[in-house]
Enzyme design. Structure first.
Site, PDB file in Angstrom:
ATOM      1  N   LYS A  61      -1.453  26.151 -16.241  1.00 22.20           N
ATOM      2  CA  LYS A  61      -0.514  25.617 -17.248  1.00 22.20           C
ATOM      3  C   LYS A  61      -1.112  24.433 -18.008  1.00 22.20           C
ATOM      4  CE  LYS A  61       3.668  27.157 -14.835  1.00 22.20           C
ATOM      5  NZ  LYS A  61       3.112  27.594 -13.542  1.00 22.20           N
ATOM      6  N   HIS A  63      -1.916  21.693 -20.707  1.00 20.42           N
ATOM      7  CA  HIS A  63      -1.086  20.974 -21.682  1.00 20.42           C
ATOM      8  C   HIS A  63      -1.808  19.659 -21.979  1.00 20.42           C
ATOM      9  CE1 HIS A  63       3.224  19.432 -22.825  1.00 20.42           C
ATOM     10  NE2 HIS A  63       2.332  19.240 -23.779  1.00 20.42           N
TER      11      HIS A  63
HETATM   12  O1  C5P Z   1       7.205  33.649  -3.847  1.00 21.12           O
HETATM   13  P1  C5P Z   1       7.708  33.976  -5.223  1.00 21.12           P
HETATM   14  O2  C5P Z   1       7.730  35.477  -5.518  1.00 21.12           O
HETATM   15  O3  C5P Z   1       9.027  33.321  -5.546  1.00 21.12           O
HETATM   16  O4  C5P Z   1       6.581  33.370  -6.177  1.00 21.12           O
HETATM   17  C1  C5P Z   1       6.698  33.401  -7.565  1.00 21.12           C
HETATM   18  C2  C5P Z   1       5.509  32.759  -8.195  1.00 21.12           C
HETATM   19  O5  C5P Z   1       5.785  32.631  -9.588  1.00 21.12           O
HETATM   20  C3  C5P Z   1       5.165  31.361  -7.705  1.00 21.12           C
HETATM   21  O6  C5P Z   1       3.736  31.214  -7.819  1.00 21.12           O
HETATM   22  C4  C5P Z   1       5.868  30.460  -8.671  1.00 21.12           C
HETATM   23  O7  C5P Z   1       5.232  29.215  -8.822  1.00 21.12           O
HETATM   24  C5  C5P Z   1       5.759  31.262  -9.968  1.00 21.12           C
HETATM   25  N1  C5P Z   1       6.800  30.965 -10.943  1.00 21.12           N
HETATM   26  C6  C5P Z   1       8.158  31.065 -10.673  1.00 21.12           C
HETATM   27  N2  C5P Z   1       9.081  30.767 -11.632  1.00 21.12           N
HETATM   28  C7  C5P Z   1       8.681  30.393 -12.843  1.00 21.12           C
HETATM   29  C8  C5P Z   1       7.328  30.329 -13.156  1.00 21.12           C
HETATM   30  C9  C5P Z   1       6.406  30.617 -12.159  1.00 21.12           C
HETATM   31  O8  C5P Z   1       8.543  31.415  -9.569  1.00 21.12           O
HETATM   32  N3  C5P Z   1       9.585  30.170 -13.776  1.00 21.12           N
END
Ligand code: C5P
Length: 240
Positions: A61, A63
């Protein structure tokens, strides 16, 4: 159909990550490297995964000022990643610089440019948090504004939450790649995700890629968990 599953390698050590990659590479589409594992294991983590032939999504990410982001993107292209993220709130110039660096560096190296994905509003921020930093408290409005900004600046993809995928799919060009986290099967625990979709639902709403972490990585048998999700996707594709 290509495999849409991106496994989030949210584990603390290179050993743990590589064990998962070895098990999962044959049955998933890509691996996401985030800030935790990149900070602890570094670019070697990317190289190790690439040497196994698996695509990498570098989720750092970016920025910063346009010049700095362009250089970071160029470095990511040298690492041969297939996707990376930048904050859309970095503004048009920063986004253009990121996309241009991806294209130009890839041309010089003779490889395919990575997909530069814009992150709109972090799902951890609500209306009050946006207002606190001087923005409109209307989260949806802010997401739509940043999504348009990113695609107008030339980005070819966005990360969006399950909450946003349907609306963004309707307002953005069909070619824009949408990458969706927050995927859970109907029976799986939501963990800390507030709103989730099943893999089938997300794809039906127009997602191109699904970021899945704990439902696969924390499963007793990660490969079987990934295969089960793939099976559900294949069943929905054949029922269309
Ligand atoms: O374990 P889980 O399936 O919840 O992981 C989802 C992944 O997607 C993690 O790496 C999390 O940081 C990322 N993520 C998220 N929601 C967002 C952006 C990224 O869960 N809005």
């Amino acid at each position: 159909m290509r495999n849409p599953i991106i496994v989030a390698l949210d584990v603390p050590t290179a050993d743990a990550a590589l064990k998962l990659v070895e098990k999962l590479a044959p049955v998933v589409g890509a691996f996401k490297i985030g800030k935790e594992i990149f900070t602890s294991a570094g670019p070697d983590m990317v190289r190790s995964i690439r040497s196994l032939g698996a695509p990498v999504f570098l989720d750092l990410k970016f920025h910063d000022i346009p010049n700095t982001v362009a250089k970071a993107v160029a470095a990511a292209v040298h690492l041969d990643v297939q996707m990376l993220t930048v904050h859309a709130s970095g503004g048009t110039e920063m986004l253009k610089a990121a996309e241009q660096a991806a294209q130009e560096t890839a041309r010089k190296l003779g490889c395919t440019p990575p997909l530069v994905l814009g992150v709109t509003v972090l799902t951890s921020l609500d209306g009050a948090a946006l207002q606190e930093i001087g923005l409109s408290p209307d989260v949806g409005l802010q997401v739509r504004r940043l999504a348009s900004l990113a695609t107008n600046a030339g980005l070819r993809g966005l990360v969006c939450s399950p909450r946003e995928v349907s609306e963004l799919r309707q307002m953005l060009p069909a070619s824009t790649q949408l990458v969706i986290p927050g995927i859970r099967s109907q029976t799986a625990p939501a963990d800390d995700q507030k709103r989730t979709l099943t893999a089938r639902e997300a794809l039906a709403l127009g997602a191109n890629w699904l970021v899945i972490g704990r439902p696969i990585c924390a499963a007793e048998d990660p490969r079987a968990a990934a295969e089960q999700i793939l099976k559900e996707i294949a069943e929905s594709a054949s029922s269309l």
